[in-house]
Enzyme design. Sequence first.
Site, PDB file in Angstrom:
ATOM      1  N   PHE A 128     -32.419   6.155  80.636  1.00  0.00           N
ATOM      2  CA  PHE A 128     -32.517   4.370  80.887  1.00  0.00           C
ATOM      3  C   PHE A 128     -32.021   3.460  82.396  1.00  0.00           C
ATOM      4  O   PHE A 128     -31.379   3.594  82.180  1.00  0.00           O
ATOM      5  CB  PHE A 128     -31.655   3.260  79.432  1.00  0.00           C
ATOM      6  CG  PHE A 128     -32.679   1.834  79.584  1.00  0.00           C
ATOM      7  CD1 PHE A 128     -33.392   1.576  78.941  1.00  0.00           C
ATOM      8  CD2 PHE A 128     -31.776   0.799  79.798  1.00  0.00           C
ATOM      9  CE1 PHE A 128     -34.115  -0.014  79.164  1.00  0.00           C
ATOM     10  CE2 PHE A 128     -32.243  -0.494  80.422  1.00  0.00           C
ATOM     11  CZ  PHE A 128     -33.505  -0.875  80.110  1.00  0.00           C
ATOM     12  N   ASP A 213     -26.917   6.563  87.685  1.00  0.00           N
ATOM     13  CA  ASP A 213     -27.252   5.354  87.162  1.00  0.00           C
ATOM     14  C   ASP A 213     -25.612   5.016  86.142  1.00  0.00           C
ATOM     15  O   ASP A 213     -25.643   4.937  84.911  1.00  0.00           O
ATOM     16  CB  ASP A 213     -28.831   5.086  86.302  1.00  0.00           C
ATOM     17  CG  ASP A 213     -28.166   3.779  86.145  1.00  0.00           C
ATOM     18  OD1 ASP A 213     -27.673   3.025  86.052  1.00  0.00           O
ATOM     19  OD2 ASP A 213     -29.145   3.610  85.207  1.00  0.00           O
ATOM     20  N   LYS A 242     -23.765  -4.818  85.150  1.00  0.00           N
ATOM     21  CA  LYS A 242     -23.233  -4.421  84.634  1.00  0.00           C
ATOM     22  C   LYS A 242     -22.316  -5.190  83.945  1.00  0.00           C
ATOM     23  O   LYS A 242     -21.670  -6.578  84.084  1.00  0.00           O
ATOM     24  CB  LYS A 242     -23.377  -3.615  82.544  1.00  0.00           C
ATOM     25  CG  LYS A 242     -24.685  -3.769  82.518  1.00  0.00           C
ATOM     26  CD  LYS A 242     -24.455  -2.985  81.275  1.00  0.00           C
ATOM     27  CE  LYS A 242     -26.166  -3.185  80.782  1.00  0.00           C
ATOM     28  NZ  LYS A 242     -27.224  -2.057  80.367  1.00  0.00           N
TER      29      LYS A 242
END
Length: 399
Positions: A128, A213, A242
């Site tokens: 993702f 990532d 995040k």
Amino acid sequence: MSALFGTYARSDLAFERGEGMRLYDQQGRSYLDFHSGIAVNALGHGDPHLVTALKSAAEKVWHTSNVFAIPEQERLGQRLVDGTFADKVFFTNSGAEALECAIKTARHYFFDKGEPDRYEIIAFTGSFHGRTMGTIAAGGNPAYLEGFGPPMPGFKHTRPGDLDAVRALIGPQSCAILIEPVQGEGGVTAMAPEFLQGLRQICDENDMLLIFDEVQCGFGRTGRFFAHEWAGVTPDIVAVAKAIGGGFPLGACLATEKVAASMVPGTHGSTYGGNPLACAVGNAVLDRILAPGFLDHVNQMGQRLSWHLQQLAQKYPDYVLELRGKGLLAGIKISPPVRDFVARLRDDHQFLAIGAGDNVLRLLPPLILTEDDIAEAMGKIGAAFDAIEAETAAGPAAD
Ligand SMILES: *Cc1c(COP(=O)(O)O)cnc(C)c1O
């Protein structure tokens, strides 16, 4: 009816305040938070150092523009560079934008070298990378691509863990390999160190770039600053977001000098990216995460969580099918449907967790948790299994 787009299957639950590991709803009920706004609130809720940093930044300049120098951004960039593989940083507002910058930087590096046809990026099933047009193409999840027109070209996918399958995809247009060292949303899958080392080798042999990532697994969550450090591998580009802002929207793309050198004025930009408020908070987050002993604590708690999860698995073999993840990015593949189970934990046990692909219950507690919090969490998950057991024994509920 809500005025908002129906893009989320929202619960009606709204929180009024938070403190440390806990959130409080409008009735004052307390919830144990192992969700962290999806790995964002790394320092929990209401961390005094972060609150002070944001308040004092709010009394100065809120926003200027990246056409002016932003001292807090400069300082945050330097600190990220000092402790990592990177030489250069581009700040964004989100994870998807950090990935967009990573993809553009990789492609532009080859364009600048006179190899504009090298734009193809090898990525992995179960990954993702965000919800922009570029990052849904990178993620390759058919459910997220469907209905939005032709996917952006230049991505090939294969299953993680198989170096030969990766080699088979390499051709004259190959540019980079993009991977989450620990897949989050796809099902909490930690990549084997040997696999990440093999990807580095493939990149070196084929003059390709390695992009990690670390939007979810980075910033201390696995017990190291970056999750890829466990494999001892040096990437060319890393995307983070995040936890970097502890709840304030912020992301970053980190790269080596060699790779970032082609990103000259006019190639990329962002109005808000790295704005003074976000970077003031980002610096405060780093103060906490880089403080002596902080990552040791995360490591220790990661090990304790793993031990407690093994106990849980032994006690509930019918419900716990597999344990996954790394550090405080933990996954439990369960037998009951995870969507219902997450709702049950929330509504009946005041415990916040999140689902992931492959029917995995994902635990993403704030990094400040204690072993008491872990024990309490295990008690709540166990109680939810017990409740399912009792309902099953009683036979199907009458509607
Ligand atoms: C959440 C996430 C993203 C996207 O971040 P946004 O801030 O939602 O755009 C990208 N990659 C990974 C691994 C993520 O977990």
